[in-house]
Design a protein around this motif. Structure first.
Motif, mmCIF file in Angstrom:
data_model
loop_
_atom_site.group_PDB
_atom_site.id
_atom_site.type_symbol
_atom_site.label_atom_id
_atom_site.label_comp_id
_atom_site.label_asym_id
_atom_site.label_seq_id
_atom_site.Cartn_x
_atom_site.Cartn_y
_atom_site.Cartn_z
ATOM 1 N N ARG A 96 0.824 -1.211 0.000
ATOM 2 C CA ARG A 96 0.000 0.000 0.000
ATOM 3 C C ARG A 96 0.864 1.269 0.000
ATOM 4 N NH1 ARG A 96 -1.840 3.807 -0.912
ATOM 5 N NH2 ARG A 96 -3.680 4.923 -0.173
ATOM 6 N N ASP A 97 1.942 1.265 0.805
ATOM 7 C CA ASP A 97 2.756 2.476 0.935
ATOM 8 C C ASP A 97 3.560 2.800 -0.325
ATOM 9 O OD1 ASP A 97 1.804 2.670 3.421
ATOM 10 O OD2 ASP A 97 3.574 1.849 4.428
ATOM 11 N N LYS A 98 3.701 1.787 -1.182
ATOM 12 C CA LYS A 98 4.511 2.008 -2.396
ATOM 13 C C LYS A 98 3.681 2.581 -3.541
ATOM 14 C CE LYS A 98 7.632 -1.819 -1.483
ATOM 15 N NZ LYS A 98 7.339 -3.227 -1.425
ATOM 16 N N ILE A 99 2.364 2.560 -3.366
ATOM 17 C CA ILE A 99 1.492 2.963 -4.479
ATOM 18 C C ILE A 99 0.566 4.101 -4.047
ATOM 19 C CG2 ILE A 99 -0.436 2.173 -5.940
ATOM 20 C CD1 ILE A 99 0.854 -0.595 -5.926
ATOM 21 N N THR A 100 0.440 5.095 -4.913
ATOM 22 C CA THR A 100 -0.528 6.164 -4.667
ATOM 23 C C THR A 100 -1.872 5.714 -5.227
ATOM 24 O OG1 THR A 100 1.194 7.844 -4.854
ATOM 25 C CG2 THR A 100 -1.086 8.572 -5.191
ATOM 26 N N VAL A 101 -2.915 5.765 -4.389
ATOM 27 C CA VAL A 101 -4.237 5.327 -4.850
ATOM 28 C C VAL A 101 -5.146 6.544 -5.029
ATOM 29 C CG1 VAL A 101 -6.278 3.929 -4.341
ATOM 30 C CG2 VAL A 101 -4.010 3.105 -3.668
ATOM 31 N N LEU A 102 -5.581 6.764 -6.252
ATOM 32 C CA LEU A 102 -6.516 7.859 -6.556
ATOM 33 C C LEU A 102 -7.851 7.257 -6.964
ATOM 34 C CD1 LEU A 102 -4.208 10.203 -8.695
ATOM 35 C CD2 LEU A 102 -4.505 10.146 -6.214
ATOM 36 N N VAL A 103 -8.930 7.854 -6.475
ATOM 37 C CA VAL A 103 -10.253 7.321 -6.817
ATOM 38 C C VAL A 103 -11.132 8.424 -7.394
ATOM 39 C CG1 VAL A 103 -10.185 5.441 -5.120
ATOM 40 C CG2 VAL A 103 -11.090 7.680 -4.432
ATOM 41 N N GLY A 104 -12.096 8.002 -8.222
ATOM 42 C CA GLY A 104 -13.013 8.973 -8.803
ATOM 43 C C GLY A 104 -14.278 8.307 -9.301
ATOM 44 N N GLY A 105 -15.230 9.148 -9.702
ATOM 45 C CA GLY A 105 -16.529 8.657 -10.159
ATOM 46 C C GLY A 105 -17.618 9.496 -9.535
ATOM 47 N N ALA A 106 -18.717 9.675 -10.267
ATOM 48 C CA ALA A 106 -19.759 10.616 -9.855
ATOM 49 C C ALA A 106 -20.281 10.456 -8.420
ATOM 50 C CB ALA A 106 -20.906 10.572 -10.858
ATOM 51 N N PRO A 107 -20.477 9.238 -7.894
ATOM 52 C CA PRO A 107 -21.081 9.170 -6.542
ATOM 53 C C PRO A 107 -20.076 9.353 -5.403
ATOM 54 C CG PRO A 107 -20.838 6.958 -7.424
ATOM 55 C CD PRO A 107 -20.332 7.902 -8.486
ATOM 56 N N LEU A 108 -18.781 9.476 -5.721
ATOM 57 C CA LEU A 108 -17.775 9.571 -4.649
ATOM 58 C C LEU A 108 -17.628 11.005 -4.138
ATOM 59 C CD1 LEU A 108 -16.976 6.900 -6.166
ATOM 60 C CD2 LEU A 108 -14.633 7.404 -5.541
ATOM 61 N N ASN A 109 -16.970 11.132 -3.018
ATOM 62 C CA ASN A 109 -16.580 12.461 -2.530
ATOM 63 C C ASN A 109 -15.321 12.306 -1.671
ATOM 64 O OD1 ASN A 109 -17.406 11.546 0.017
ATOM 65 N ND2 ASN A 109 -19.477 12.304 -0.322
ATOM 66 N N GLU A 110 -14.838 13.442 -1.194
ATOM 67 C CA GLU A 110 -13.588 13.402 -0.437
ATOM 68 C C GLU A 110 -13.711 12.579 0.839
ATOM 69 O OE1 GLU A 110 -11.876 17.339 0.075
ATOM 70 O OE2 GLU A 110 -11.827 17.462 -2.118
ATOM 71 N N ALA A 111 -14.857 12.707 1.506
ATOM 72 C CA ALA A 111 -15.044 11.991 2.771
ATOM 73 C C ALA A 111 -14.962 10.483 2.542
ATOM 74 C CB ALA A 111 -16.395 12.357 3.375
ATOM 75 N N PHE A 112 -15.552 10.029 1.431
ATOM 76 C CA PHE A 112 -15.503 8.592 1.129
ATOM 77 C C PHE A 112 -14.053 8.152 0.882
ATOM 78 C CE2 PHE A 112 -15.376 5.224 -2.112
ATOM 79 C CZ PHE A 112 -16.010 4.206 -1.427
ATOM 80 N N ALA A 113 -13.331 8.962 0.102
ATOM 81 C CA ALA A 113 -11.935 8.612 -0.213
ATOM 82 C C ALA A 113 -11.111 8.515 1.068
ATOM 83 C CB ALA A 113 -11.336 9.655 -1.156
ATOM 84 N N GLU A 114 -11.372 9.455 1.976
ATOM 85 C CA GLU A 114 -10.648 9.451 3.247
ATOM 86 C C GLU A 114 -11.011 8.207 4.050
ATOM 87 O OE1 GLU A 114 -10.530 12.548 6.834
ATOM 88 O OE2 GLU A 114 -10.690 13.468 4.847
ATOM 89 N N ASP A 115 -12.299 7.896 4.058
ATOM 90 C CA ASP A 115 -12.794 6.761 4.826
ATOM 91 C C ASP A 115 -12.166 5.435 4.359
ATOM 92 O OD1 ASP A 115 -14.514 5.665 6.789
ATOM 93 O OD2 ASP A 115 -15.799 4.933 5.169
ATOM 94 N N ILE A 116 -12.019 5.279 3.051
ATOM 95 C CA ILE A 116 -11.443 4.008 2.558
ATOM 96 C C ILE A 116 -9.911 4.055 2.516
ATOM 97 C CG2 ILE A 116 -13.510 3.412 1.212
ATOM 98 C CD1 ILE A 116 -11.925 4.227 -1.327
#
Ligand code: B1M
Length: 232
Positions: free
Chosen positions: A185-205
Motif C-alpha cells: 500500500r505504501d509504495k502505491i498512490t491510490v486515486l479514486v473517482g466517479g460521480a457518486p464519490l466524494n472526499e469523505a468517502f476517499a478518506e474513509d477508505i
C-alpha cells in the motif's frame, strides 16, 4: 432533431456555441457520425481538443445523465449516447495525448468489479496520457486479482479506480485492503473517482485522494509524483 432537419444544418454557419449545442442534441440522440463531423468542424476552427471535450461532449453527457436519472431516457438510448461520445473521444484522444511531454510516471486505472461504466475512466486515462503518464487502462469490472495482475506486470506509481454506482464504490476499499495485506500500500498512490464519490468517502477508505474530474486527476497525480520524487 429529425435526420431531415439534421441534413439542413450547415455546420460552417454555426457559431461555436451553436456547434456545442448541436453536439449536445446529437449526443442525446446517439448520432455517432454527426458527432464525428462536429468534432472535426470544431478542430478545423482551431478549438482546443480539451475545450471540445468538455463543452461539447462532457456537457452533452451531463444532460443525458439527468434524463436517465429522471426516467426520460432508458439504457438502450444511453448506450447509443455513450457510443456517440466514444466516437468523438476517439478523434480527440491522439490530440490530447500528443503533447510530447516526458514520461512523468506510470498509472494503472480500471473500473471496479460489478461496474461497466467506462467513459469517465477513459477520459481520465486520455488526459493522463496527455500529461505525460504511461497509462495501463485495464477496462471495466475489475476484481482485486485483475488490479494485482496489472500492478505486478507494470509496477505503477499510481493506481486509479473508478466507480459510478453507489453499489460498486465500496469495492474500492476491498482493493485498498488487499494492497495493505500484500504490504505494498505504501509504495502505491491510490486515486479514486466517479460521480457518486466524494472526499469523505476517499478518506474513509484510505485512498490518497478523490479526483472530481479528469483535470483534477492529472493535477493530483502530478502532485503525488512530485512528493514521490522528493522522497527518492
Ligand atoms: Co449508468 N448509471 N447505469 N449507464 N449511467 C449512472 C451512473 C446513474 C447516476 C444514472 C442516474 O440514475 N442518473 C446511475 C447510478 C445511480 C447510483 O448508483 N446512485 C446509473 C445506473 C443506475 C445504471 C444501471 C444500474 C442502470 C440499469 O441497468 N438499470 C446500469 C449499471 C450497469 C453496471 O455498471 N453494472 C447502468 C448502465 C449504464 C450504461 C451501460 C447504459 C451506460 C454506460 C456506458 C459506458 O460507460 N460505456 C451508462 C451511463 C452512460 C450513465 C450516465 C448517464 C453517464 C456516465 C458517464 O459516462 N458520464 C450516468 C449518469 C451520470 O453520471 N450523470 C449513469 C460522463 C463521464 C465523463 O463522467 O463518469 O462521472 P464520469 O467521470 C468523470 C468523473 O466522475 C471523474 O472524471 C471523469 C471525467 O471528468 N472520474 C474519475 C471518473 N472515474 C474516475 C477515476 C479516477 C479519477 C476521476 O481515478 C483516478
Amino acid at each position: 432533431m429529425s435526420e431531415d432537419e439534421q441534413d439542413d444544418i450547415i455546420l460552417e454557419e454555426l457559431s461555436d456555441n451553436e456547434l456545442y449545442e448541436l453536439m449536445h442534441e446529437d449526443l442525446y440522440d446517439g448520432y455517432a457520425e454527426e458527432i464525428e463531423e462536429e468534432v472535426h468542424e470544431a478542430l478545423g476552427r482551431n478549438v482546443e481538443p480539451y475545450v471540445i471535450l468538455t463543452k461539447g461532449l462532457v456537457a452533452g453527457m451531463d444532460i443525458v445523465g439527468v434524463d436517465f436519472r429522471d426516467g426520460i431516457l432508458f439504457v438502450p438510448e444511453v448506450l447509443m449516447a455513450a457510443k456517440a461520445m466514444k466516437a468523438g473521444m476517439a478523434i480527440l484522444r491522439p490530440l490530447l495525448a500528443e503533447t510530447g511531454a516526458p514520461k512523468v510516471g506510470t498509472m494503472v486505472i480500471g473500473t471496479v468489479k460489478g461496474d461497466i461504466h467506462d467513459i469517465g475512466k477513459n477520459l481520465v486515462s486520455m488526459m493522463m496520457e496527455g500529461a505525460g503518464f504511461e497509462v495501463i487502462n485495464i477496462g471495466i469490472n475489475n476484481s482485486v486479482e485483475d488490479f494485482f495482475a496489472a500492478i505486478n506486470e507494470h509496477n505503477p506509481d499510481i493506481v486509479g479506480m473508478s466507480a459510478l454506482l453507489t453499489t460498486t464504490m465500496p469495492y474500492m476499499r476491498v482493493v485498498i485492503n488487499a494492497l495493505k495485506e500484500e504490504g505494498i500500500r505504501d509504495k502505491i498512490t491510490v486515486l479514486v473517482g466517479g460521480a457518486p464519490l466524494n472526499e469523505a468517502f476517499a478518506e474513509d477508505i484510505e485512498a490518497d485522494a478523490y479526483c472530481r474530474d479528469a483535470a483534477v486527476a492529472v493535477e493530483t497525480a502530478k502532485k503525488f509524483m512530485d512528493i514521490r520524487r522528493a522522497k527518492e
